[in-house]
Design a protein around this motif. Structure first.
Motif, PDB file in Angstrom:
ATOM      1  N   VAL A  13       2.062   2.076  -7.630  1.00 32.78           N
ATOM      2  CA  VAL A  13       1.068   2.995  -7.753  1.00 32.78           C
ATOM      3  C   VAL A  13      -0.259   2.883  -7.319  1.00 32.78           C
ATOM      4  CG1 VAL A  13       2.547   3.617  -9.640  1.00 32.78           C
ATOM      5  CG2 VAL A  13       0.858   2.028 -10.062  1.00 32.78           C
ATOM      6  N   PHE A  14      -0.939   3.641  -6.924  1.00 40.62           N
ATOM      7  CA  PHE A  14      -2.234   3.825  -6.563  1.00 40.62           C
ATOM      8  C   PHE A  14      -3.028   4.662  -7.592  1.00 40.62           C
ATOM      9  CE2 PHE A  14      -0.167   2.598  -2.744  1.00 40.62           C
ATOM     10  CZ  PHE A  14      -1.186   1.757  -1.862  1.00 40.62           C
ATOM     11  N   VAL A  15      -4.204   3.967  -8.474  1.00 42.10           N
ATOM     12  CA  VAL A  15      -4.691   4.832  -9.426  1.00 42.10           C
ATOM     13  C   VAL A  15      -6.218   4.999  -9.281  1.00 42.10           C
ATOM     14  CG1 VAL A  15      -5.030   4.515 -12.015  1.00 42.10           C
ATOM     15  CG2 VAL A  15      -3.134   3.134 -10.859  1.00 42.10           C
ATOM     16  N   CYS A  16      -6.477   6.409  -9.553  1.00 43.51           N
ATOM     17  CA  CYS A  16      -7.990   6.596  -9.270  1.00 43.51           C
ATOM     18  C   CYS A  16      -8.287   7.451 -10.757  1.00 43.51           C
ATOM     19  CB  CYS A  16      -8.170   7.260  -7.957  1.00 43.51           C
ATOM     20  SG  CYS A  16      -7.267   8.929  -8.013  1.00 43.51           S
ATOM     21  N   GLY A  17      -9.492   7.847 -10.686  1.00 44.86           N
ATOM     22  CA  GLY A  17     -10.066   8.611 -11.642  1.00 44.86           C
ATOM     23  C   GLY A  17     -10.735   8.237 -12.593  1.00 44.86           C
ATOM     24  N   LEU A  18     -10.924   8.670 -13.934  1.00 49.14           N
ATOM     25  CA  LEU A  18     -11.984   8.256 -14.912  1.00 49.14           C
ATOM     26  C   LEU A  18     -11.133   7.833 -16.262  1.00 49.14           C
ATOM     27  CD1 LEU A  18     -13.922  11.690 -14.337  1.00 49.14           C
ATOM     28  CD2 LEU A  18     -14.523   8.997 -13.402  1.00 49.14           C
ATOM     29  N   ALA A  19     -11.978   7.020 -17.093  1.00 53.65           N
ATOM     30  CA  ALA A  19     -12.809   6.194 -16.767  1.00 53.65           C
ATOM     31  C   ALA A  19     -12.353   4.688 -15.888  1.00 53.65           C
ATOM     32  CB  ALA A  19     -13.991   5.848 -17.792  1.00 53.65           C
ATOM     33  N   ARG A  20     -13.252   4.344 -15.008  1.00 53.32           N
ATOM     34  CA  ARG A  20     -12.614   3.154 -14.172  1.00 53.32           C
ATOM     35  C   ARG A  20     -12.370   1.838 -15.201  1.00 53.32           C
ATOM     36  NH1 ARG A  20     -16.913   1.238 -10.547  1.00 53.32           N
ATOM     37  NH2 ARG A  20     -16.246   2.672  -8.873  1.00 53.32           N
ATOM     38  N   ASP A  21     -13.210   1.777 -16.223  1.00 57.65           N
ATOM     39  CA  ASP A  21     -13.304   0.982 -17.160  1.00 57.65           C
ATOM     40  C   ASP A  21     -12.494   0.903 -18.588  1.00 57.65           C
ATOM     41  OD1 ASP A  21     -15.156   2.639 -17.609  1.00 57.65           O
ATOM     42  OD2 ASP A  21     -16.458   1.174 -18.889  1.00 57.65           O
ATOM     43  N   ILE A  22     -12.023   2.035 -18.488  1.00 59.50           N
ATOM     44  CA  ILE A  22     -10.810   2.317 -19.809  1.00 59.50           C
ATOM     45  C   ILE A  22      -9.799   2.863 -19.368  1.00 59.50           C
ATOM     46  CG2 ILE A  22     -10.701   3.261 -22.021  1.00 59.50           C
ATOM     47  CD1 ILE A  22     -13.776   3.348 -22.031  1.00 59.50           C
ATOM     48  N   CYS A  23      -9.672   4.053 -19.164  1.00 59.86           N
ATOM     49  CA  CYS A  23      -8.260   4.704 -19.090  1.00 59.86           C
ATOM     50  C   CYS A  23      -7.682   4.243 -17.514  1.00 59.86           C
ATOM     51  CB  CYS A  23      -8.218   6.223 -19.126  1.00 59.86           C
ATOM     52  SG  CYS A  23      -8.520   6.852 -20.859  1.00 59.86           S
ATOM     53  N   VAL A  24      -8.470   4.237 -16.726  1.00 59.86           N
ATOM     54  CA  VAL A  24      -8.067   3.861 -15.184  1.00 59.86           C
ATOM     55  C   VAL A  24      -7.327   2.460 -15.270  1.00 59.86           C
ATOM     56  CG1 VAL A  24      -8.482   3.382 -12.717  1.00 59.86           C
ATOM     57  CG2 VAL A  24      -9.354   5.696 -13.872  1.00 59.86           C
ATOM     58  N   LEU A  25      -8.064   1.536 -15.822  1.00 60.66           N
ATOM     59  CA  LEU A  25      -8.019   0.083 -15.925  1.00 60.66           C
ATOM     60  C   LEU A  25      -6.622   0.107 -16.803  1.00 60.66           C
ATOM     61  CD1 LEU A  25      -8.681  -2.664 -15.301  1.00 60.66           C
ATOM     62  CD2 LEU A  25     -10.059  -2.629 -17.437  1.00 60.66           C
ATOM     63  N   TRP A  26      -6.526   0.430 -17.886  1.00 67.07           N
ATOM     64  CA  TRP A  26      -5.483   0.422 -18.874  1.00 67.07           C
ATOM     65  C   TRP A  26      -4.068   0.943 -18.167  1.00 67.07           C
ATOM     66  CZ3 TRP A  26      -4.947   0.226 -24.724  1.00 67.07           C
ATOM     67  CH2 TRP A  26      -6.036  -0.425 -25.244  1.00 67.07           C
ATOM     68  N   THR A  27      -4.389   2.021 -17.321  1.00 68.00           N
ATOM     69  CA  THR A  27      -3.084   2.206 -16.591  1.00 68.00           C
ATOM     70  C   THR A  27      -2.600   1.483 -15.435  1.00 68.00           C
ATOM     71  OG1 THR A  27      -3.973   4.632 -17.024  1.00 68.00           O
ATOM     72  CG2 THR A  27      -2.276   4.555 -15.049  1.00 68.00           C
ATOM     73  N   ALA A  28      -3.502   0.876 -14.678  1.00 67.06           N
ATOM     74  CA  ALA A  28      -3.286  -0.048 -13.821  1.00 67.06           C
ATOM     75  C   ALA A  28      -2.674  -1.397 -14.403  1.00 67.06           C
ATOM     76  CB  ALA A  28      -4.373  -0.421 -12.826  1.00 67.06           C
TER      77      ALA A  28
END
Length: 216
Positions: free
Chosen positions: A154-169
């Motif tokens: 998976v390639f992850v982008c979006g908001l917020a990088r330091d919270i929801c994007v990071l947790w998803t990755a």
């Protein structure tokens, strides 16, 4: 270095919603800057699978500071045995700020994962809610959806990088899927978090790339 996209790769666009843009109730730093790039990437149709996540909170959600008398936004409390940041009211179900951003052509989407609908549990990751009253992190169903389609990266982008994007990755990796974060197509709540985010990505084996380096 360019990255060649596999037919088994998916794009996950995390929480690109008006409430996370400047002027929104929980604005990310320069959040609007990613909108043109996300739009171009979706219009390119280079990913075989595209999923968007959408924060979708009921009024009075437990993560809202307004639900805790005497507390202010960005304070921390203990919730279900875990630290919980209290947020301004945001992405309330049915409000304009909760919609997917109108500046993006979403017709390439295969699925939308709404998260944070449980009034008693916050939700950052697209894969799993935060810890609930029983101590577990309930699944959103995204992992199974990707597995059924043979997705292994998976390639992850979006908001917020330091919270929801990071947790998803991070959750992608924990669930056995390779993950990359598209740095230029993400923004943090505050840029002071960027060094810590980079360190976490490196420690978890999550690649940090620019969208221009996707071999499309």
């Amino acid at each position: 270095m360019s990255r060649t996209l596999s037919p088994h790769a998916a794009l996950i666009v995390v929480d690109v919603q008006p409430d996370f843009m400047p002027g929104g109730t929980l604005a990310c730093h320069q959040g609007e800057a990613i909108v043109p790039g996300v739009d171009r990437l979706l219009r390119s149709r280079v990913f075989s699978h595209v999923v968007a996540t959408q924060d979708w909170h009921p009024r009075g959600h437990i993560s809202f500071a307004s639900s805790h008398p005497g507390r202010a936004p960005f304070e921390q409390i203990a919730l279900h045995g875990q630290p919980q940041t209290l947020w301004p009211d945001h992405c309330v179900q049915g409000t304009p700020g909760a919609e997917l951003h109108p500046g993006i052509d979403w017709t390439a989407l295969d699925a939308v994962v709404r998260k944070g609908s449980d009034p008693a549990v916050d939700s950052y990751s697209g894969f799993r809610e935060n810890h609930g009253p029983q101590g577990a992190r309930p699944s959103t169903g995204l992992a199974g959806w990707l597995r059924e389609r043979g997705v292994d990266e998976v390639f992850v982008c979006g908001l917020a990088r330091d919270i929801c994007v990071l947790w998803t990755a991070q959750d992608a990796v924990e669930l056995g899927v390779r993950a990359s974060l598209l740095w230029d197509l993400s923004r943090p709540v505050t840029p002071t978090s960027d060094d810590a985010t980079r360190a976490t990505l490196q420690a978890r084996g999550i690649a940090l790339i620019e969208s221009a380096n996707l071999a499309i």
